[in-house]
Every structure is written in structure tokens, then in C-alpha cells.
Write an enzyme that holds these catalytic residues in place. Structure first.
Site, PDB file in Angstrom:
ATOM      1  N   LYS A  95       0.881  -1.172   0.000  1.00 32.21           N
ATOM      2  CA  LYS A  95       0.000   0.000   0.000  1.00 32.21           C
ATOM      3  C   LYS A  95       0.915   1.218   0.000  1.00 32.21           C
ATOM      4  O   LYS A  95       1.607   1.480   0.987  1.00 32.21           O
ATOM      5  CB  LYS A  95      -0.914   0.001   1.230  1.00 32.21           C
ATOM      6  N   GLY A 156      -8.544   8.984   9.431  1.00 34.98           N
ATOM      7  CA  GLY A 156      -8.911   8.984  10.841  1.00 34.98           C
ATOM      8  C   GLY A 156      -9.953  10.009  11.246  1.00 34.98           C
ATOM      9  O   GLY A 156     -10.232  10.168  12.435  1.00 34.98           O
ATOM     10  N   GLY A 183     -11.154   7.791   6.187  1.00 33.27           N
ATOM     11  CA  GLY A 183     -12.247   8.697   6.528  1.00 33.27           C
ATOM     12  C   GLY A 183     -13.615   8.055   6.641  1.00 33.27           C
ATOM     13  O   GLY A 183     -14.579   8.721   7.015  1.00 33.27           O
TER      14      GLY A 183
END
Lengths: 254, 67
Positions: A95, A156, A183
Site C-alpha cells: 500500500k 482517521g 475517513g
């Protein structure tokens, strides 16, 4: 069934391992979520305290690990982190996240594209975390990324699909899986992302910081399944004018 | 005597150790770490054949929780 880089996933919910109050709770929540792709980070070992062995229980849980390049501030550091992850975990999957700005953790588009191109050339399975930028997502596809991971809102924050109009464009154009990352704060956000046609969502904070992470993991599992099923069933068209669902003959008068 | 910097902590070795022996001496589980020597990732299969040198900078990384 979702396929990323030739690997099939029954679950379209990817999860992170951060912010849980204990490793045990994290493992139980991941197990409850049925997630099959789980993100991890890397860090220098503290020689005094040693390292928690996260790997053994995660491997026993049978999930595929997706190491991230969190902490990288530019392409060079991200490429180094990817090489480190490949050596440590024996996986080509990465990632790719490059966010030099600590306040909003906005991903650096230029550095991400540069790193993605080099990592793809070196044989990595690259899943880049990016802003919900349809042009950038196409460019990342063009250099060989296995998926794109546009953000719903800052990491977050639990704000949900702030970027919805652009997520729709990305989904419409993408030829690789679109994973909505960052989010997503509520199961309804995840369901909505899936209803829009996202291929998967990645959730961490909303599960980990819940008062009951295991219960919340179950809620996200169901929400993602439900949203996907609704997408496959086909949602009705949104219209501004009312369209009757019952006969309009005024039977009381006739 | 050899001075090395292991995860930014200076350490003195009485004799040259291989990277593998260094990890063993530190009780670091080798299964789940990656090793960086002077800013280059060292493949696991080379750990036993590379000796620490004076002023080497060695970093050991492990997996931690993250999103």
C-alpha cells in the site's frame, strides 16, 4: 468475487491493524469483520522493549498482509519501505502512501506517481493511497497499479464520503479495482461507497476506536455486503419529480 | 573493538560478528524482521555471511500495527 492482481477476495472489506487497544482485540475484530486483506506498518525495533509479535497471529488468522509505506515523505523513502516490506514479509503487495503533511495527511500526488511507476517496474503489486483525483487515478492505472485507493476524507477523521462526486468519476472510469480508503467513519458510509460501485473499502479507525470494536467490525461486514448487493441489484434512478407508486384513480369519488 | 550503530544506539563488539550472530546476541527473532546495513536492505540469505564493520549503521525493522 473481488479480484486484485489475480487474487480473489470473498470479502470486500479491508481492515487496518492500527489504534486497537490490544493485539487480542485487533485480532478478534479482524476475525469478526471477515476481512481477508489487512494492512500493517513497519518500524525500527526498540532494542530495550523488543517487538510485539504481530506477524504470527496474523498469519495464523489466514489473512493476506498489505504492508504500507506510512512514514514515507517522498518517493525515495516509499520505495525503500516497499523493499523493506518485501524482504520482511515475502510479499510483493504494497500500500503506497506518501503524506508529508502531518496535519491533514494529504497524499503527495507527484511523489506517489513517481514511486508507483518505479515499484510497478520492479514487480510490486502497488495499491496507492491517493486523493480522489480521477486524472491521477488514470495515470496510476497507466503505470501498472493493481488498484487505486482514493480517500473518502482525511485519515482517521470519520467524516465519510466528502469526495463523493469525484469517487463516482473514478469508479466510472477505472479499469482496476477502486478501494475507498480513509475517513469512512460509519457502516452507512461504507454501505454508501459500495452502493456507488466501489470494489472494496478499507476501514481502520472507525472499527478500532469504537467502544466495541468487535461489534463494529460485524456492522461494517454487514454494511459492505449490503451495499454491494444493492449495487449489484441495481439502484433506482434519482428524480426530482414525484412518480406515483399506487394507482391515482380517485376511487373514493368514482 | 568495533563500534556499530544499531537502531541509532552505539554498541561495541569485542569481535566482528555476522549480521545473523548480531541478531542472535540481541535476542531478536529473525523470522519477522528486515535488516538494513548502511541504508541498504540486506536479503535474509546473506545475513550469515556479512560481518559487521567499524562504524556500520545497522537498522532492524519489524511489523507494527497500522492502517
Amino acid at each position: 468475487m473481488l479480484t486484485v492482481a489475480g487474487v480473489e477476495f470473498e470479502s470486500r472489506l479491508f481492515t487496518g491493524t492500527g489504534k486497537f487497544s490490544s493485539s487480542q482485540l485487533m485480532l478478534e475484530a479482524i476475525n469478526a469483520s471477515k476481512s481477508q486483506l489487512v494492512t500493517v506498518s513497519m518500524k525500527r525495533i526498540d532494542l530495550k522493549t523488543g517487538a510485539d509479535d504481530l506477524l504470527t497471529p496474523l498469519r495464523q488468522a489466514g489473512v493476506r498482509l498489505l504492508p504500507n509505506t506510512s512514514g514515507a515523505r517522498n518517493a525515495k523513502e516509499a520505495i525503500f519501505a516497499a523493499e523493506l516490506a518485501r524482504e520482511m514479509l515475502g510479499t510483493q503487495w504494497i500500500k503506497l502512501e506518501i503524506h508529508p503533511d502531518p496535519k491533514y495527511l494529504m497524499p503527495d500526488a507527484v511523489e506517489t506517481l513517481t514511486a508507483a511507476q518505479i515499484l510497478c517496474e520492479r514487480g510490486f503489486i502497488v495499491m496507492p493511497y491517493v486523493h480522489a483525483d480521477p486524472v491521477l487515478c488514470r495515470r496510476l492505472e497507466d503505470v501498472g497499479c493493481a488498484a487505486v485507493m482514493p480517500l473518502a476524507s482525511p485519515i482517521g477523521t470519520n467524516q465519510g464520503l466528502v469526495t463523493e462526486p469525484f469517487i463516482k468519476m473514478i469508479i466510472e472510469q477505472a479499469r482496476v479495482p477502486v478501494v475507498i480508503d480513509a475517513g469512512i467513519g460509519a457502516p452507512s458510509h461504507a454501505a454508501h461507497a459500495m452502493e456507488l460501485g466501489a470494489d472494496a473499502v478499507l476501514v481502520n479507525t472507525a472499527i478500532a476506536s469504537s467502544a466495541s470494536p468487535i461489534e463494529m467490525a460485524l456492522c461494517f461486514r454487514d454494511a459492505v455486503n449490503c451495499g454491494r448487493r444493492a449495487f449489484e441489484a441495481g439502484l433506482g434512478r434519482v428524480q426530482t419529480q414525484a412518480v406515483h407508486t399506487s394507482p391515482l384513480t380517485g376511487f373514493l369519488q368514482q | 573493538m568495533i563500534l556499530i550503530h544499531l537502531n541509532n544506539v552505539p554498541q561495541t563488539l569485542q569481535q566482528p560478528l555476522s549480521l545473523q550472530a548480531l541478531l542472535e546476541a540481541q535476542n531478536i527473532s529473525q523470522q519477522s524482521v528486515a535488516l538494513v546495513l548502511n541504508e541498504a536492505v540486506v536479503p535474509r540469505h546473506r545475513w550469515s555471511s556479512i560481518l559487521c564493520h567499524h562504524e556500520d549503521k545497522i537498522d532492524v525493522f519489524a511489523v507494527v500495527a497500522g492502517g
